[in-house]
Design a protein around this motif. Structure first.
Motif, PDB file in Angstrom:
ATOM      1  N   GLU A 141       0.837  -1.193   0.000  1.00 55.29           N
ATOM      2  CA  GLU A 141       0.000   0.000   0.000  1.00 55.29           C
ATOM      3  C   GLU A 141       0.873   1.244   0.000  1.00 55.29           C
ATOM      4  N   ALA A 142       0.445   2.236  -0.723  1.00 57.86           N
ATOM      5  CA  ALA A 142       1.148   3.511  -0.716  1.00 57.86           C
ATOM      6  C   ALA A 142       0.919   4.195   0.619  1.00 57.86           C
ATOM      7  N   VAL A 143       1.937   4.836   1.122  1.00 55.05           N
ATOM      8  CA  VAL A 143       1.826   5.538   2.400  1.00 55.05           C
ATOM      9  C   VAL A 143       1.429   6.971   2.103  1.00 55.05           C
ATOM     10  N   GLU A 144       0.148   7.170   1.957  1.00 60.65           N
ATOM     11  CA  GLU A 144      -0.403   8.499   1.705  1.00 60.65           C
ATOM     12  C   GLU A 144      -1.405   8.769   2.815  1.00 60.65           C
ATOM     13  N   LYS A 145      -0.895   9.179   3.933  1.00 55.98           N
ATOM     14  CA  LYS A 145      -1.726   9.314   5.114  1.00 55.98           C
ATOM     15  C   LYS A 145      -1.385  10.631   5.786  1.00 55.98           C
ATOM     16  N   ASP A 146      -2.389  11.284   6.340  1.00 56.55           N
ATOM     17  CA  ASP A 146      -2.150  12.481   7.131  1.00 56.55           C
ATOM     18  C   ASP A 146      -1.807  12.044   8.541  1.00 56.55           C
ATOM     19  N   TRP A 147      -0.746  12.578   9.057  1.00 56.58           N
ATOM     20  CA  TRP A 147      -0.306  12.244  10.400  1.00 56.58           C
ATOM     21  C   TRP A 147      -0.697  13.391  11.329  1.00 56.58           C
ATOM     22  N   PHE A 148      -1.679  13.130  12.178  1.00 53.00           N
ATOM     23  CA  PHE A 148      -2.169  14.126  13.122  1.00 53.00           C
ATOM     24  C   PHE A 148      -1.354  14.059  14.408  1.00 53.00           C
TER      25      PHE A 148
END
Length: 169
Positions: A141-148
């Motif tokens: 999976e591509a790591v396209e995540k917002d890190w809060f």
């Protein structure tokens, strides 16, 4: 390397005789490939077919390679096998000036003065070129995540809070 494939082949004699060879070689025998792969487990099947183009009379060797390269996915850092199946037609040339006369579908292969080719080196060259710059496993999976920010980070004392208090005065 397989027993039926000699270590050295006279390129021009093989072209004249239209010889074909096939064999298998362990990945562990390819020293230049070892730094590019995760490990050297596995086999590589290959075939060499020497001949002369009917239209242009270009001497060539057609190389077919089938293997699975063990690589490390740069997303997941897990080992995966990259299937490699390629067919490359190499136009045999005596000097670099002949390269421009090759048809566009041919890759140039400069034959040494003694006209000896090492089949294992040809296979290894193609496998080195087949290794991607950034190996990515097809299922990762591509790591396209917002890190809060975590609650702990939000509650941490702000070093500029004292300045805000001074500003209000």
């Amino acid at each position: 390397m397989s027993a039926n494939v000699p270590e050295l082949l006279d390129a021009w004699r093989m072209v004249a005789a239209r010889r074909c060879f096939d064999g298998q070689v362990p990945l562990s025998d390819m020293t230049r490939l070892q730094g590019l792969v995760a490990d050297t487990e596995g086999q590589c099947s290959y075939a060499l077919e020497f001949g002369r183009d009917d239209d242009m009379q270009v001497a060539y060797v057609e190389l077919t390679v089938d293997t699975e390269l063990p690589l490390v996915c740069q997303r997941s850092l897990q080992r995966f096998l990259l299937p490699v199946s390629l067919k490359q037609r190499l136009g045999l040339i005596r000097d670099e000036a002949e390269e421009s006369a090759l048809p566009p579908e041919y890759e140039a292969l400069l034959v040494p003065e003694d006209s000896n080719l090492r089949p294992l080196e040809l296979v290894e060259d193609e496998l080195v070129l087949a290794v991607p710059v950034v190996p990515l496993s097809p299922g990762s999976e591509a790591v396209e995540k917002d890190w809060f920010a975590t609650e702990e980070e939000l509650n941490k004392a702000n070093p500029f809070a004292a300045l805000a208090a001074l500003k209000k005065q």
